[in-house]
Design a protein around this motif. Structure first.
Motif, PDB file in Angstrom:
ATOM      1  N   THR A 307      13.489   1.356   3.481  1.00 38.58           N
ATOM      2  CA  THR A 307      12.149   1.814   3.858  1.00 38.58           C
ATOM      3  C   THR A 307      11.083   1.076   3.060  1.00 38.58           C
ATOM      4  OG1 THR A 307      12.911   4.022   4.494  1.00 38.58           O
ATOM      5  CG2 THR A 307      10.598   3.796   3.882  1.00 38.58           C
ATOM      6  N   LEU A 308      11.282   0.940   1.759  1.00 37.76           N
ATOM      7  CA  LEU A 308      10.312   0.230   0.924  1.00 37.76           C
ATOM      8  C   LEU A 308      10.172  -1.213   1.372  1.00 37.76           C
ATOM      9  CD1 LEU A 308       8.445   0.067  -1.546  1.00 37.76           C
ATOM     10  CD2 LEU A 308      10.470  -0.337  -2.968  1.00 37.76           C
ATOM     11  N   TYR A 309      11.276  -1.834   1.733  1.00 37.81           N
ATOM     12  CA  TYR A 309      11.256  -3.247   2.118  1.00 37.81           C
ATOM     13  C   TYR A 309      10.430  -3.478   3.390  1.00 37.81           C
ATOM     14  CZ  TYR A 309      12.862  -7.967   3.108  1.00 37.81           C
ATOM     15  OH  TYR A 309      12.910  -9.313   3.366  1.00 37.81           O
ATOM     16  N   VAL A 310      10.599  -2.636   4.401  1.00 40.62           N
ATOM     17  CA  VAL A 310       9.914  -2.882   5.678  1.00 40.62           C
ATOM     18  C   VAL A 310       8.522  -2.267   5.732  1.00 40.62           C
ATOM     19  CG1 VAL A 310      12.099  -3.064   6.915  1.00 40.62           C
ATOM     20  CG2 VAL A 310      10.952  -0.849   6.799  1.00 40.62           C
ATOM     21  N   LEU A 311       8.218  -1.319   4.815  1.00 44.31           N
ATOM     22  CA  LEU A 311       6.947  -0.594   4.895  1.00 44.31           C
ATOM     23  C   LEU A 311       5.885  -1.130   3.951  1.00 44.31           C
ATOM     24  CD1 LEU A 311       5.529   1.940   6.188  1.00 44.31           C
ATOM     25  CD2 LEU A 311       6.383   3.238   4.220  1.00 44.31           C
ATOM     26  N   HIS A 312       6.261  -1.849   2.902  1.00 44.96           N
ATOM     27  CA  HIS A 312       5.293  -2.133   1.843  1.00 44.96           C
ATOM     28  C   HIS A 312       4.166  -3.060   2.288  1.00 44.96           C
ATOM     29  CE1 HIS A 312       7.992  -5.649   1.264  1.00 44.96           C
ATOM     30  NE2 HIS A 312       6.932  -6.253   0.782  1.00 44.96           N
ATOM     31  N   VAL A 313       4.418  -3.996   3.208  1.00 43.98           N
ATOM     32  CA  VAL A 313       3.356  -4.920   3.619  1.00 43.98           C
ATOM     33  C   VAL A 313       2.224  -4.202   4.365  1.00 43.98           C
ATOM     34  CG1 VAL A 313       2.819  -6.868   5.135  1.00 43.98           C
ATOM     35  CG2 VAL A 313       4.709  -7.028   3.511  1.00 43.98           C
ATOM     36  N   PRO A 314       2.509  -3.359   5.382  1.00 43.61           N
ATOM     37  CA  PRO A 314       1.383  -2.630   5.995  1.00 43.61           C
ATOM     38  C   PRO A 314       0.653  -1.718   5.016  1.00 43.61           C
ATOM     39  CG  PRO A 314       3.498  -1.863   6.866  1.00 43.61           C
ATOM     40  CD  PRO A 314       3.763  -3.116   6.128  1.00 43.61           C
ATOM     41  N   LEU A 315       1.365  -1.143   4.049  1.00 43.45           N
ATOM     42  CA  LEU A 315       0.684  -0.330   3.038  1.00 43.45           C
ATOM     43  C   LEU A 315      -0.215  -1.196   2.164  1.00 43.45           C
ATOM     44  CD1 LEU A 315       3.445   2.190   1.852  1.00 43.45           C
ATOM     45  CD2 LEU A 315       1.605   2.543   3.517  1.00 43.45           C
ATOM     46  N   ILE A 316       0.251  -2.389   1.806  1.00 40.70           N
ATOM     47  CA  ILE A 316      -0.584  -3.315   1.033  1.00 40.70           C
ATOM     48  C   ILE A 316      -1.820  -3.696   1.824  1.00 40.70           C
ATOM     49  CG2 ILE A 316      -0.696  -5.658   0.106  1.00 40.70           C
ATOM     50  CD1 ILE A 316       2.246  -5.371  -0.683  1.00 40.70           C
ATOM     51  N   LEU A 317      -1.651  -3.928   3.113  1.00 39.89           N
ATOM     52  CA  LEU A 317      -2.784  -4.281   3.970  1.00 39.89           C
ATOM     53  C   LEU A 317      -3.829  -3.177   3.986  1.00 39.89           C
ATOM     54  CD1 LEU A 317      -3.667  -6.569   5.938  1.00 39.89           C
ATOM     55  CD2 LEU A 317      -2.642  -5.220   7.775  1.00 39.89           C
ATOM     56  N   LEU A 318      -3.376  -1.931   4.090  1.00 40.10           N
ATOM     57  CA  LEU A 318      -4.307  -0.801   4.095  1.00 40.10           C
ATOM     58  C   LEU A 318      -5.011  -0.657   2.745  1.00 40.10           C
ATOM     59  CD1 LEU A 318      -2.213   1.883   6.024  1.00 40.10           C
ATOM     60  CD2 LEU A 318      -4.372   0.868   6.772  1.00 40.10           C
ATOM     61  N   MET A 319      -4.278  -0.765   1.660  1.00 37.81           N
ATOM     62  CA  MET A 319      -4.885  -0.624   0.335  1.00 37.81           C
ATOM     63  C   MET A 319      -5.853  -1.761   0.042  1.00 37.81           C
ATOM     64  SD  MET A 319      -1.972   0.950  -2.223  1.00 37.81           S
ATOM     65  CE  MET A 319      -0.768  -0.352  -1.924  1.00 37.81           C
ATOM     66  N   GLY A 320      -5.503  -2.969   0.459  1.00 39.08           N
ATOM     67  CA  GLY A 320      -6.412  -4.096   0.272  1.00 39.08           C
ATOM     68  C   GLY A 320      -7.707  -3.902   1.033  1.00 39.08           C
ATOM     69  N   HIS A 321      -7.603  -3.355   2.245  1.00 37.71           N
ATOM     70  CA  HIS A 321      -8.806  -3.091   3.044  1.00 37.71           C
ATOM     71  C   HIS A 321      -9.678  -2.028   2.384  1.00 37.71           C
ATOM     72  CE1 HIS A 321     -11.275  -2.589   6.634  1.00 37.71           C
ATOM     73  NE2 HIS A 321     -11.083  -1.281   6.532  1.00 37.71           N
ATOM     74  N   LEU A 322      -9.044  -0.971   1.876  1.00 40.63           N
ATOM     75  CA  LEU A 322      -9.810   0.085   1.202  1.00 40.63           C
ATOM     76  C   LEU A 322     -10.462  -0.435  -0.067  1.00 40.63           C
ATOM     77  CD1 LEU A 322      -7.366   3.125   1.612  1.00 40.63           C
ATOM     78  CD2 LEU A 322      -9.531   2.742   2.810  1.00 40.63           C
ATOM     79  N   LEU A 323      -9.747  -1.281  -0.805  1.00 35.36           N
ATOM     80  CA  LEU A 323     -10.287  -1.840  -2.039  1.00 35.36           C
ATOM     81  C   LEU A 323     -11.506  -2.706  -1.759  1.00 35.36           C
ATOM     82  CD1 LEU A 323      -9.419  -1.737  -5.070  1.00 35.36           C
ATOM     83  CD2 LEU A 323      -8.390  -3.988  -4.717  1.00 35.36           C
ATOM     84  N   ALA A 324     -11.429  -3.481  -0.674  1.00 31.91           N
ATOM     85  CA  ALA A 324     -12.548  -4.354  -0.334  1.00 31.91           C
ATOM     86  C   ALA A 324     -13.743  -3.567   0.186  1.00 31.91           C
ATOM     87  CB  ALA A 324     -12.101  -5.381   0.706  1.00 31.91           C
ATOM     88  N   SER A 325     -13.479  -2.528   0.987  1.00 27.23           N
ATOM     89  CA  SER A 325     -14.579  -1.773   1.590  1.00 27.23           C
ATOM     90  C   SER A 325     -15.235  -0.802   0.604  1.00 27.23           C
ATOM     91  CB  SER A 325     -14.072  -0.995   2.810  1.00 27.23           C
ATOM     92  OG  SER A 325     -13.037  -0.110   2.443  1.00 27.23           O
ATOM     93  N   MET A 326     -14.453  -0.236  -0.310  1.00 21.52           N
ATOM     94  CA  MET A 326     -14.999   0.759  -1.227  1.00 21.52           C
ATOM     95  C   MET A 326     -15.538   0.139  -2.514  1.00 21.52           C
ATOM     96  SD  MET A 326     -12.086   3.741  -0.788  1.00 21.52           S
ATOM     97  CE  MET A 326     -12.845   4.774  -2.031  1.00 21.52           C
ATOM     98  N   LEU A 327     -14.854  -0.874  -3.055  1.00 18.27           N
ATOM     99  CA  LEU A 327     -15.258  -1.464  -4.332  1.00 18.27           C
ATOM    100  C   LEU A 327     -15.755  -2.890  -4.194  1.00 18.27           C
ATOM    101  CD1 LEU A 327     -12.352  -0.155  -6.620  1.00 18.27           C
ATOM    102  CD2 LEU A 327     -14.609   0.854  -6.248  1.00 18.27           C
ATOM    103  N   GLY A 328     -15.665  -3.435  -3.002  1.00 18.22           N
ATOM    104  CA  GLY A 328     -16.104  -4.810  -2.792  1.00 18.22           C
ATOM    105  C   GLY A 328     -15.226  -5.843  -3.482  1.00 18.22           C
ATOM    106  N   LEU A 329     -13.958  -5.498  -3.733  1.00 20.33           N
ATOM    107  CA  LEU A 329     -13.035  -6.415  -4.407  1.00 20.33           C
ATOM    108  C   LEU A 329     -12.114  -7.057  -3.380  1.00 20.33           C
ATOM    109  CD1 LEU A 329     -11.963  -4.440  -7.615  1.00 20.33           C
ATOM    110  CD2 LEU A 329     -13.380  -6.490  -7.501  1.00 20.33           C
ATOM    111  N   GLY A 330     -12.266  -8.360  -3.204  1.00 22.48           N
ATOM    112  CA  GLY A 330     -11.342  -9.071  -2.334  1.00 22.48           C
ATOM    113  C   GLY A 330     -10.047  -9.374  -3.044  1.00 22.48           C
ATOM    114  N   GLN A 331     -10.127  -9.624  -4.350  1.00 29.00           N
ATOM    115  CA  GLN A 331      -8.958  -9.900  -5.169  1.00 29.00           C
ATOM    116  C   GLN A 331      -9.136  -9.298  -6.553  1.00 29.00           C
ATOM    117  OE1 GLN A 331      -8.386 -14.208  -5.084  1.00 29.00           O
ATOM    118  NE2 GLN A 331      -6.579 -13.938  -3.793  1.00 29.00           N
ATOM    119  N   LEU A 332      -8.006  -9.076  -7.211  1.00 26.29           N
ATOM    120  CA  LEU A 332      -8.041  -8.617  -8.595  1.00 26.29           C
ATOM    121  C   LEU A 332      -8.163  -9.820  -9.523  1.00 26.29           C
ATOM    122  CD1 LEU A 332      -5.196  -5.931  -8.492  1.00 26.29           C
ATOM    123  CD2 LEU A 332      -7.652  -5.580  -8.198  1.00 26.29           C
ATOM    124  N   SER A 333      -8.725  -9.596 -10.700  1.00 31.30           N
ATOM    125  CA  SER A 333      -8.923 -10.675 -11.659  1.00 31.30           C
ATOM    126  C   SER A 333      -7.785 -10.703 -12.682  1.00 31.30           C
ATOM    127  CB  SER A 333     -10.252 -10.490 -12.394  1.00 31.30           C
ATOM    128  OG  SER A 333     -10.353 -11.403 -13.470  1.00 31.30           O
TER     129      SER A 333
END
Length: 385
Positions: A307-333
């Motif tokens: 489950t972790l293997y097949v699910l982690h990429v869509p979860l990363i996509l969602l978290m990355g979108h939330l991070l960019a929309s809420m904090l304006g962070l496209g990438q971590l430093s």
């Protein structure tokens, strides 16, 4: 000197050392892959960072074992799936049971995961919800959906929804098909059965690409050594473990970093050392609180590793979108400690989210499997009657 014994049946007893190690490796491999893809998505590439901090160097180094983790999956799949099938080969309906076991193993997890992939695509705007596509080149099309269900990703359709780790499931799917066909070539009851198996294997060879076929030998290596027991002293076992870990480090530092035909020799050596070590650990382990805790930990993470293997990429996509929309962070430093804490929090969300997703779906695979067998075999009996 070590004593080598060919077992009549694959040893799948859970109270043996090798079973505990297999669980630990399954769980660890999935955790490494998820960490690697989260790092690649949220941090800049290592080569683009000027004077990378020591913490970032450690993160990049540890995450760089992701390809080796996939090789571990291939070896252990051959050991467990191939070995279990050989154990049941003389039982009634061996091939029918095997087919149901493999299909349920994949689909019980993939179908709900693909729904999450669609949700993630809609949230980030990658999916056009106004139309339904049947194109074999579009990642969110119906063709991609069903093609990924039967292992056609990277062959005819792309990985569904851009979930790129699904490429390895194409390998696994065809290994599941090729192995029983190979068994039929040698164990088929009639010449016609054996000939049909040879023709089917030839057709598959025409469909799949060379990389899938080459790495099938690593899967077969796991299946073959599941029947090998090596009785050796502690010096031999520690030497094999040292060589196995050492080969992983050497490949990480000097070897190929992708699974291609050119990288096959290094992965073959790595896999051979792994199966030799596991074969040397086929003996009962002593009971004790520390080992019991280690065993439970390994089985806990191994249970939802798929489950972790097949699910982690869509979860990363969602978290990355939330991070960019809420904090304006496209990438971590790489230079900010607080961002490493954010990475750790996101990684924890991946693991916990996968476990919660495992509970209603993957954990119920045995029940779904049993229900399917009851339905199918009941209908077969009714038709014969």
């Amino acid at each position: 000197m070590p004593k080598i014994t060919i077992l009549e049946k694959t040893n799948l007893q859970e109270d043996c050392w090798h079973s505990m190690l297999i669980s630990l490796l399954r769980g660890l491999a999935a955790l490494v892959v998820a960490a690697a893809h989260l790092r690649a998505q949220m941090y800049p590439g290592f080569g683009t960072v000027t004077k990378p901090p020591l913490l970032f160097q450690g993160l990049a180094f540890g995450a760089g074992f992701a390809y080796l983790a996939v090789i571990v999956f291939f070896v252990l799949s051959g050991w467990l799936v191939g070995g279990s099938f050989l154990n049941k080969l003389d039982a009634d309906r061996a091939f029918q049971n095997y087919t149901i076991d493999r299909v349920s193993r994949l689909w019980v997890v993939l179908v709900p995961t693909f729904l999450i992939v669609l949700l993630a695509g809609a949230v980030v705007g990658a999916l056009d919800t106004a139309r339904v596509s049947f194109s074999t080149s579009e990642p969110y099309s119906m063709s991609a959906f069903f093609g990924n269900m039967i292992g056609l990703q990277t062959l005819i359709v792309p990985p569904f929804g851009g979930n790129f780790p699904l490429w390895s499931l194409a390998n696994e799917t065809w290994y599941y098909v090729l192995f029983p066909l190979l068994v039929l070539v040698f164990r088929g009851r009639t010449i016609a059965t054996r000939a049909a198996a040879v023709l089917a294997i030839g057709a598959i060879f025409q469909l799949v690409h060379g990389s899938i076929l080459i790495y099938f030998s690593i899967w077969l290596l796991g299946a073959a050594f599941s029947r090998v027991k090596i009785e050796a002293g502690p010096l031999w076992r520690w030497s094999l473990l040292f060589l196995f870990v050492g080969s992983a480090v050497v490949i990480r530092l000097k070897g190929k970093t992708d699974i291609t035909p050119e990288g096959f020799p290094q992965y073959l050596v790595f896999s051979l050392l792994l199966v030799l070590f596991l074969s040397s650990m086929q003996f009962k382990r002593r009971l004790g609180p520390k080992l019991d805790w280690l065993d439970r930990t390994g089985r806990f993470f191994a249970n939802f590793s798929f489950t972790l293997y097949v699910l982690h990429v869509p979860l990363i996509l969602l978290m990355g979108h939330l991070l960019a929309s809420m904090l304006g962070l496209g990438q971590l430093s790489p230079y900010r400690l607080s961002h490493y804490l954010m990475y750790g929090g996101m990684y924890l969300v991946l693991v916990v989210g996968a476990y919660l997703f495992y509970l209603p779906f993957e954990s119920n695979t045995p029940r779904v499997r049993q229900w399917l067998k009851m339905q199918l075999f009941a209908r077969v009996r009714a038709v014969r009657t």
